[in-house]
Design a protein around this motif. Structure first.
Motif, PDB file in Angstrom:
ATOM      1  N   LEU A  11      -0.204  33.846  -4.933  1.00 44.92           N
ATOM      2  CA  LEU A  11      -0.637  32.875  -5.921  1.00 44.92           C
ATOM      3  C   LEU A  11      -1.113  31.611  -5.241  1.00 44.92           C
ATOM      4  CD1 LEU A  11      -0.613  32.058  -8.990  1.00 44.92           C
ATOM      5  CD2 LEU A  11       1.663  31.139  -8.565  1.00 44.92           C
ATOM      6  N   SER A  13      -1.499  27.940  -4.470  1.00 47.91           N
ATOM      7  CA  SER A  13      -0.496  26.909  -4.688  1.00 47.91           C
ATOM      8  C   SER A  13      -1.110  25.530  -4.534  1.00 47.91           C
ATOM      9  CB  SER A  13       0.660  27.088  -3.686  1.00 47.91           C
ATOM     10  OG  SER A  13       1.650  26.127  -3.882  1.00 47.91           O
ATOM     11  N   LEU A  26      -2.465  31.249 -13.501  1.00 44.48           N
ATOM     12  CA  LEU A  26      -2.264  31.894 -12.202  1.00 44.48           C
ATOM     13  C   LEU A  26      -3.632  32.159 -11.595  1.00 44.48           C
ATOM     14  CD1 LEU A  26       0.486  34.567 -12.961  1.00 44.48           C
ATOM     15  CD2 LEU A  26       0.730  32.116 -12.581  1.00 44.48           C
ATOM     16  N   HIS A 144       9.564  33.244 -13.233  1.00 45.06           N
ATOM     17  CA  HIS A 144       9.211  32.495 -12.028  1.00 45.06           C
ATOM     18  C   HIS A 144       7.686  32.417 -11.908  1.00 45.06           C
ATOM     19  CE1 HIS A 144      13.321  32.442 -10.253  1.00 45.06           C
ATOM     20  NE2 HIS A 144      13.444  33.534 -10.981  1.00 45.06           N
ATOM     21  N   LEU A 145       7.116  31.351 -12.396  1.00 44.39           N
ATOM     22  CA  LEU A 145       5.680  31.123 -12.264  1.00 44.39           C
ATOM     23  C   LEU A 145       5.438  29.972 -11.311  1.00 44.39           C
ATOM     24  CD1 LEU A 145       4.553  31.566 -15.984  1.00 44.39           C
ATOM     25  CD2 LEU A 145       4.432  33.226 -14.136  1.00 44.39           C
ATOM     26  N   PHE A 146       5.763  28.762 -11.763  1.00 43.95           N
ATOM     27  CA  PHE A 146       5.672  27.579 -10.915  1.00 43.95           C
ATOM     28  C   PHE A 146       6.995  26.835 -11.039  1.00 43.95           C
ATOM     29  CE2 PHE A 146       1.314  28.605 -11.879  1.00 43.95           C
ATOM     30  CZ  PHE A 146       0.674  28.418 -10.668  1.00 43.95           C
ATOM     31  N   ASN A 147       7.911  27.119 -10.150  1.00 45.65           N
ATOM     32  CA  ASN A 147       9.209  26.463 -10.191  1.00 45.65           C
ATOM     33  C   ASN A 147       9.091  25.054  -9.643  1.00 45.65           C
ATOM     34  OD1 ASN A 147      10.169  28.923 -11.057  1.00 45.65           O
ATOM     35  ND2 ASN A 147      10.718  29.595  -8.992  1.00 45.65           N
ATOM     36  N   ASP A 151       7.786  24.878  -5.813  1.00 43.82           N
ATOM     37  CA  ASP A 151       6.407  25.232  -6.111  1.00 43.82           C
ATOM     38  C   ASP A 151       5.549  25.021  -4.865  1.00 43.82           C
ATOM     39  OD1 ASP A 151       3.820  23.991  -8.357  1.00 43.82           O
ATOM     40  OD2 ASP A 151       4.030  25.869  -7.268  1.00 43.82           O
ATOM     41  N   ASN A 155       7.878  29.313  -1.470  1.00 43.15           N
ATOM     42  CA  ASN A 155       8.568  29.862  -2.631  1.00 43.15           C
ATOM     43  C   ASN A 155       8.568  31.385  -2.571  1.00 43.15           C
ATOM     44  OD1 ASN A 155       9.583  30.569  -5.096  1.00 43.15           O
ATOM     45  ND2 ASN A 155       8.020  29.554  -6.316  1.00 43.15           N
ATOM     46  N   ASN A 157       9.662  33.457  -4.697  1.00 46.47           N
ATOM     47  CA  ASN A 157       9.637  34.087  -6.015  1.00 46.47           C
ATOM     48  C   ASN A 157       8.311  33.919  -6.745  1.00 46.47           C
ATOM     49  OD1 ASN A 157      12.368  34.936  -5.858  1.00 46.47           O
ATOM     50  ND2 ASN A 157      13.057  32.900  -6.443  1.00 46.47           N
ATOM     51  N   ARG A 158       7.323  33.321  -6.098  1.00 44.06           N
ATOM     52  CA  ARG A 158       6.074  33.126  -6.814  1.00 44.06           C
ATOM     53  C   ARG A 158       5.340  34.456  -6.965  1.00 44.06           C
ATOM     54  NH1 ARG A 158       1.504  30.597  -2.944  1.00 44.06           N
ATOM     55  NH2 ARG A 158       2.207  31.382  -0.939  1.00 44.06           N
TER      56      ARG A 158
END
Length: 289
Positions: A11, A13, A26, A144-147, A151, A155, A157-158
């Motif tokens: 993704l 960032s 996204l 979990h998209l944009f923590n 972020d 990350n 988990n992205r």
């Protein structure tokens, strides 16, 4: 050279990007670092969006099911941040994909975007794939998209996108190595050899690829060689000593001369996703050192 069997897209960032109805889009982009580039001649066999969704408490809403919807954004003219009505939203998005979240399946979710990605890569003038993710009944889930706290590039988990390509239709690079064939006889050559991670029992932790051509070297190096075919002067001297002194125990071996790396995506500690480029995984060229 072995053509990569998948393209790995992380993704995009940073602070740049568009927001629609208070949700960050996204964005994915094919680059040489990811394993390909826009306009490359390959066929998409499968494309999967990996999205992490962790359940935080039991469902308390009246929703019968919890569905995540992924929409492809087809407009290139959206402002940086915009709020759209239902009618406006339908005019700038397409190809909705729905996946139902199950409380027993908390963690990484796989969303099939094969047709969406095929369409995107076939379009001209669109170097980014932009997706809108919506889940109206996800109050008891953490998507979990944009923590806010993580972020960034670190990350784990992205979301990420894995595009599996068809190696038979991928653009190939002309090889200089001698490949084994029915006509190569016992000559030193590179034998193509496919390793399946499922056959090794590794498919429970390796995400991509499903396997790869590791290859190996076979054949004989005992034939007559001219001085220019030796890789080092040492090898030339040893070979002359072997022949003149009849040292049968010093038979030269057909061995790898050139390797290339391979990318691997796998589960790390605590179900984190790791993408690593492993050196010397593929035998590209064989010879008699």
């Amino acid at each position: 050279m072995i053509v990569p069997q998948f393209i790995f897209l992380l993704l995009n960032s940073g602070t740049d990007g568009s927001w629609v109805n208070q949700n960050r889009l996204l964005e994915f982009q094919v680059t040489p670092e990811s394993g390909g580039h826009i306009g490359q001649d390959f066929r998409v066999r499968e494309a999967v969006l990996w999205l992490k969704a962790d359940i935080v408490r039991k469902q308390t809403t009246k929703c019968r099911v919890t569905d995540i919807y992924v929409f492809k954004v087809i407009s290139n003219r959206l402002p940086e941040s915009v709020t759209l009505s239902s009618k406006q939203f339908d005019s700038v998005t397409s190809d909705p994909i729905a996946v139902t979240l199950n409380q027993s399946n908390s963690g990484w979710q796989k969303i099939d975007l094969t047709q969406t990605v095929r369409t995107w890569l076939g379009e001209t003038g669109k170097d980014k794939l932009r997706l809108f993710v919506d889940c109206s009944c996800c109050s008891h889930w953490r998507i979990h998209l944009f923590n806010e706290e993580r972020d960034g590039l670190a990350n784990p988990n992205r979301p990420f996108l894995v595009i599996h390509t068809d190696p038979n239709t991928a653009k190939r690079v002309r090889r200089r190595a001698i490949d084994c064939s029915v006509d190569s006889g016992n000559q030193c050559c590179k034998q193509r050899f496919y390793v399946s991670f499922k056959a090794l029992g590794w498919d429970d932790w390796v995400i991509a690829p499903q396997g790869y051509y590791a290859n190996y070297c076979r054949g004989d190096c005992g034939h007559h060689r001219t001085p220019d075919t030796f890789v080092t002067y040492h090898t030339h001297v040893i070979e002359e000593a072997r022949k003149t002194q009849h040292l049968s125990g010093m038979t030269p071996c057909c061995a790898p001369l050139k390797f290339s790396s391979m990318s691997l995506i796998y589960y790390g500690p605590e179900s984190t996703i790791i993408k690593r480029d492993l050196p010397k995984m593929v035998v590209d060229e064989c010879g008699c050192p």
